[in-house]
Design a protein around this motif. Structure first.
Motif, PDB file in Angstrom:
ATOM      1  N   ARG A   1      36.215 -19.411  14.296  1.00  0.00           N
ATOM      2  CA  ARG A   1      37.433 -20.199  14.087  1.00  0.00           C
ATOM      3  C   ARG A   1      37.464 -21.472  14.922  1.00  0.00           C
ATOM      4  O   ARG A   1      37.806 -22.534  14.441  1.00  0.00           O
ATOM      5  N   CYS A   2      37.156 -21.359  16.219  1.00  0.00           N
ATOM      6  CA  CYS A   2      37.327 -22.513  17.107  1.00  0.00           C
ATOM      7  C   CYS A   2      36.006 -23.015  17.656  1.00  0.00           C
ATOM      8  O   CYS A   2      35.961 -24.064  18.281  1.00  0.00           O
TER       9      CYS A   2
ATOM     10  N   CYS B   1      41.522 -16.576  19.771  1.00  0.00           N
ATOM     11  CA  CYS B   1      41.820 -16.600  18.347  1.00  0.00           C
ATOM     12  C   CYS B   1      42.317 -15.238  17.868  1.00  0.00           C
ATOM     13  O   CYS B   1      43.086 -15.147  16.916  1.00  0.00           O
TER      14      CYS B   1
ATOM     15  N   CYS C   1      36.752 -15.089  19.174  1.00  0.00           N
ATOM     16  CA  CYS C   1      37.037 -15.097  20.605  1.00  0.00           C
ATOM     17  C   CYS C   1      38.406 -14.464  20.888  1.00  0.00           C
ATOM     18  O   CYS C   1      39.236 -14.346  19.984  1.00  0.00           O
TER      19      CYS C   1
ATOM     20  N   CYS D   1      32.536 -18.618  18.276  1.00  0.00           N
ATOM     21  CA  CYS D   1      33.679 -18.126  17.524  1.00  0.00           C
ATOM     22  C   CYS D   1      33.747 -18.847  16.176  1.00  0.00           C
ATOM     23  O   CYS D   1      33.594 -20.059  16.112  1.00  0.00           O
TER      24      CYS D   1
HETATM   25 ZN   LIG Z   1      38.105 -18.797  18.786  1.00  0.00          ZN
END
Ligand SMILES: [Zn+2]
Ligand SMILES: [Zn+2]
Length: 117
Positions: free
Chosen positions: A5-6, A36, A33, A3
Motif C-alpha cells: 500500500r505505502c 496500513c 505494514c 508494503c
Molecule cells: Zn504500508
C-alpha cells in the motif's frame, strides 16, 4: 519486499514476530505494514480462500495455500469488479454442457415417455 500500500520497506524487529502481515492480492504475495493494517480496511483487498474465506494465504509455485484450512488452489480474487461476466460465463458453460449432453444422449432421451404419465 515493501508494503503493497505505502511502499515502506520491511524492518525486522529485534525479537519476536514481525508485525507485518502477509497476504495474497491479485494472485501475488504481498506484505502489509503495521501502519496500513491500522489505517485501512486492507483485509477486503486481499484474495481469500475459496473454502473458508481466510486471508491467511501463502503463494507458492502456481498455487495458493490457505494457512487456516490447508486448502491448496486458486483463491477467490477480491478485486472482481464485474461479477456479471463471471455468471454469464458460467451459464454459457452450462448451456454448452447441456447441448453436448443432448448430442450424446440423443433427442429421444431428453423426454423419456415414462415421464409423461
Ligand atoms: Zn504500508
Ligand atoms: Zn481456507
Amino acid at each position: 519486499m515493501p508494503c503493497y500500500r505505502c511502499g515502506t520497506r520491511q524492518v525486522d524487529p529485534d525479537r519476536g514476530e514481525s508485525p507485518w502481515r502477509r497476504g495474497v492480492r491479485g494472485d501475488r504475495q504481498v506484505l502489509i505494514c503495521p501502519d496500513c493494517q491500522v489505517a485501512a480496511d486492507w483485509t477486503t483487498e486481499l484474495d481469500r480462500c475459496q473454502a473458508c474465506g481466510s486471508i491467511h494465504l501463502v503463494r507458492r509455485l502456481g498455487e495458493v495455500e490457505c494457512r487456516d484450512c490447508g486448502t491448496v488452489g486458486q483463491p477467490a480474487e477480491a478485486s472482481v469488479s464485474d461479477g456479471r461476466s463471471t455468471d454469464q460465463a458460467a451459464s454459457d458453460l452450462a448451456d454448452e454442457v447441456e447441448r453436448a449432453l443432448a448430442k450424446v444422449l440423443g433427442p429421444s432421451r431428453q423426454r423419456p415417455p415414462y415421464a409423461m404419465s
